[in-house]
Design an enzyme around this catalytic site. Structure first.
Site, PDB file in Angstrom:
ATOM      1  N   ARG A  78       0.877  -1.190   0.000  1.00 21.81           N
ATOM      2  CA  ARG A  78       0.000   0.000   0.000  1.00 21.81           C
ATOM      3  C   ARG A  78       0.896   1.216   0.000  1.00 21.81           C
ATOM      4  O   ARG A  78       1.817   1.322   0.803  1.00 21.81           O
ATOM      5  CB  ARG A  78      -0.961  -0.019   1.201  1.00 21.81           C
ATOM      6  CG  ARG A  78      -0.356   0.321   2.529  1.00 21.81           C
ATOM      7  CD  ARG A  78      -1.371   0.605   3.622  1.00 21.81           C
ATOM      8  NE  ARG A  78      -0.901   0.119   4.909  1.00 21.81           N
ATOM      9  CZ  ARG A  78       0.007   0.725   5.661  1.00 21.81           C
ATOM     10  NH1 ARG A  78       0.557   1.858   5.267  1.00 21.81           N
ATOM     11  NH2 ARG A  78       0.369   0.198   6.818  1.00 21.81           N
ATOM     12  N   HIS A 111      -1.809   3.635   6.628  1.00 21.54           N
ATOM     13  CA  HIS A 111      -2.733   2.540   6.975  1.00 21.54           C
ATOM     14  C   HIS A 111      -4.188   3.005   6.856  1.00 21.54           C
ATOM     15  O   HIS A 111      -5.003   2.376   6.192  1.00 21.54           O
ATOM     16  CB  HIS A 111      -2.411   2.064   8.394  1.00 21.54           C
ATOM     17  CG  HIS A 111      -3.449   1.177   8.968  1.00 21.54           C
ATOM     18  ND1 HIS A 111      -3.668  -0.089   8.491  1.00 21.54           N
ATOM     19  CD2 HIS A 111      -4.355   1.375   9.949  1.00 21.54           C
ATOM     20  CE1 HIS A 111      -4.678  -0.640   9.165  1.00 21.54           C
ATOM     21  NE2 HIS A 111      -5.101   0.233  10.046  1.00 21.54           N
ATOM     22  N   TYR A 116       7.939   4.015   9.673  1.00 21.19           N
ATOM     23  CA  TYR A 116       8.215   2.573   9.652  1.00 21.19           C
ATOM     24  C   TYR A 116       8.582   2.033   8.265  1.00 21.19           C
ATOM     25  O   TYR A 116       8.792   0.833   8.112  1.00 21.19           O
ATOM     26  CB  TYR A 116       7.033   1.788  10.256  1.00 21.19           C
ATOM     27  CG  TYR A 116       5.660   2.067   9.640  1.00 21.19           C
ATOM     28  CD1 TYR A 116       5.245   1.393   8.504  1.00 21.19           C
ATOM     29  CD2 TYR A 116       4.791   2.994  10.220  1.00 21.19           C
ATOM     30  CE1 TYR A 116       3.996   1.628   7.949  1.00 21.19           C
ATOM     31  CE2 TYR A 116       3.532   3.240   9.663  1.00 21.19           C
ATOM     32  CZ  TYR A 116       3.147   2.555   8.528  1.00 21.19           C
ATOM     33  OH  TYR A 116       1.909   2.790   7.980  1.00 21.19           O
TER      34      TYR A 116
HETATM   35  C1  LIG Z   1      -9.361  -8.060  16.433  1.00 17.89           C
HETATM   36  C2  LIG Z   1      -8.695  -6.740  16.154  1.00 17.89           C
HETATM   37  N1  LIG Z   1      -7.503  -6.463  16.714  1.00 17.89           N
HETATM   38  C3  LIG Z   1      -6.887  -5.285  16.459  1.00 17.89           C
HETATM   39  C4  LIG Z   1      -7.479  -4.354  15.638  1.00 17.89           C
HETATM   40  C5  LIG Z   1      -6.765  -3.018  15.355  1.00 17.89           C
HETATM   41  N2  LIG Z   1      -6.244  -3.025  14.001  1.00 17.89           N
HETATM   42  C6  LIG Z   1      -6.884  -2.354  13.016  1.00 17.89           C
HETATM   43  S1  LIG Z   1      -6.123  -2.527  11.537  1.00 17.89           S
HETATM   44  C7  LIG Z   1      -4.912  -3.501  12.194  1.00 17.89           C
HETATM   45  C8  LIG Z   1      -3.812  -4.045  11.310  1.00 17.89           C
HETATM   46  C9  LIG Z   1      -4.295  -4.988  10.267  1.00 17.89           C
HETATM   47  O1  LIG Z   1      -3.299  -5.239   9.320  1.00 17.89           O
HETATM   48  P1  LIG Z   1      -3.485  -6.203   8.123  1.00 17.89           P
HETATM   49  O2  LIG Z   1      -4.350  -7.362   8.503  1.00 17.89           O
HETATM   50  O3  LIG Z   1      -2.152  -6.533   7.568  1.00 17.89           O
HETATM   51  O4  LIG Z   1      -4.348  -5.388   7.048  1.00 17.89           O
HETATM   52  P2  LIG Z   1      -4.047  -4.038   6.269  1.00 17.89           P
HETATM   53  O5  LIG Z   1      -4.571  -2.921   7.137  1.00 17.89           O
HETATM   54  O6  LIG Z   1      -2.603  -3.956   6.022  1.00 17.89           O
HETATM   55  O7  LIG Z   1      -4.838  -4.113   5.023  1.00 17.89           O
HETATM   56  C10 LIG Z   1      -5.104  -3.659  13.562  1.00 17.89           C
HETATM   57  C11 LIG Z   1      -4.203  -4.438  14.427  1.00 17.89           C
HETATM   58  C12 LIG Z   1      -8.739  -4.680  15.097  1.00 17.89           C
HETATM   59  N3  LIG Z   1      -9.392  -3.845  14.272  1.00 17.89           N
HETATM   60  N4  LIG Z   1      -9.320  -5.878  15.346  1.00 17.89           N
END
Ligand SMILES: Cc1ncc(C[n+]2csc(CCOP(=O)(O)OP(=O)(O)O)c2C)c(N)n1
Length: 370
Positions: free
Chosen positions: A269, A273, A283
């Protein structure tokens, strides 16, 4: 004492043997040249053009959404630039009757599946109407709980199978999502019940600021499917034709009764985020950013299509203009939608309200009538 004992098994070798099986599927290289004719999907010229149109449109939608967010006209927004091959080419391999269970970054797929754009904007604003999917648009609301959609997808896929539908359930999470318990439960359940599901992990290499290397000891995320006993693929997530090809195959397998597939799309991406304030420069390095920008799905697909005489600047500009017009009209329609009332929120949560919510509903109905 055991120094000379002969090893009866070599667990490390078993792991390495599995891990080394996951070669990445490519069709186009970064310059848009065909590097793997055998994986070339069967797409007509019109379909190739339509795929490019959707990718360009989605890039514009991302740019406009970011600026609308900065103007305070959108709420929650997770940028998508860089992930167009992963998102749009995978969705392009689906049919209208398939069910899409998106994560929060997967709004483009549900828009292309039929969710009106103004409703996607309302979702971003937290308006209940953004989650009211029109009849016949087979999508669920974007999931915020990381990985939860994997379990729901196993259930939806089993439901489709039990009802004898010729359709698949498709879901998306990120590399971070593949560390969640729900991820493993979902793929295991779908495997055990031979459910027609396609599970995507869009490995954009960061879960907010956590790099994929710190996320898991696994060499690939695709290999996680092996433990669930389901076919798994690692694909170049910046290559639309490769993503389309593996998705189409997974869909055919599912419809033939051969069960679910796990697909890891290796991508990147470009943006933050979400628009809630993280700063990617803390980062990621600009060197890594520019390395990945060279792999851009639009650049390589544009070059491929231009080589075939199917694309030019005029066509691209026409798509950009159309996208801008439609986005303008959609945000206007979102603005004109009546503001959400507390009673709307309460009455849209349950088919039948529990007693305590009924009480609250009455209280707010009274307040709102004044
Ligand atoms: C169960 C849960 N834990 C933590 C979060 C907080 N959180 C939101 S986005 C994220 C990271 C997700 O990363 P990834 O799965 O790699 O997806 P990307 O955002 O890179 O598309 C986290 C930890 C959440 N929404 N739900």
């Amino acid at each position: 004492m055991c120094a000379n004992k002969k090893k009866q098994f070599d667990a490390k070798k078993t792991l390495e043997t599995i891990e080394n099986q996951f070669d990445m599927v490519h069709v186009l290289n970064e310059k848009g040249e065909v590097v793997n004719e055998s994986a070339m999907p069967d797409l007509t010229d019109d379909q190739l053009e339509e795929l490019m149109t959707r990718m360009v449109y989605t890039r514009i939608l991302d740019q406009r959404s970011i600026s609308l967010n900065r103007q305070g006209r959108l709420g929650f927004y997770a940028p998508t630039a860089g992930q167009e091959a992963s998102q749009i080419a995978s969705h392009f391999a689906l049919e209208k009757e398939d069910w899409v269970l998106p994560g929060y970054r997967d709004v483009p797929q549900i828009v292309w599946h039929g969710l009106p754009l103004y409703q996607a904007f309302l979702f971003s604003r937290g308006h209940f109407h953004g989650n009211q999917m029109p009849e016949g648009v087979n999508v669920l609301s974007p999931q915020i709980i990381i990985g939860a959609q994997y379990i729901q997808t196993a259930g939806v896929a089993l439901g489709l199978k039990k009802r004898g539908k010729k359709a698949v359930a498709v879901t998306y999470t990120g590399d971070g999502g593949s560390s969640q318990g729900d991820f493993y439960e979902g793929i295991n359940f779908a495997g055990a019940f031979n459910a027609p599901a396609i599970f995507f992990v869009q490995n954009n290499q960061f879960a907010i600021s956590t790099p994929r290397e710190k996320q898991t000891a696994a060499k690939t995320i695709a290999q996680k499917g092996v433990a669930a006993g389901i076919p798994s693929v690692l694909v170049d997530g910046m290559d639309p034709l490769a993503v389309y090809a593996v998705t189409r195959e997974a869909r055919e397998r599912a419809l033939n009764g051969e069960g679910p597939t796990l697909i890891e799309t290796l991508c990147y991406r470009y943006g933050p985020h979400t628009m809630a304030g993280d700063d990617p420069t803390r980062y990621r390095t600009s060197e890594t950013d520019s390395e990945w920008e060279k792999k851009d799905p639009l650049i390589r697909f544009r070059a491929y299509l231009e080589g075939k005489g199917l694309w030019n600047e005029e066509k691209e500009n026409a798509v950009i203009e159309r996208a801008k017009e439609e986005i303008k009209a959609a945000i206007k329609k979102a603005d004109q939608t009546p503001k959400q009332k507390v009673t709307d929120l309460i009455s849209n949560m349950y088919e039948e309200l529990p007693v305590n919510l009924k009480e609250q509903y009455e209280i707010y109905k009274e307040k709102e009538s004044k």
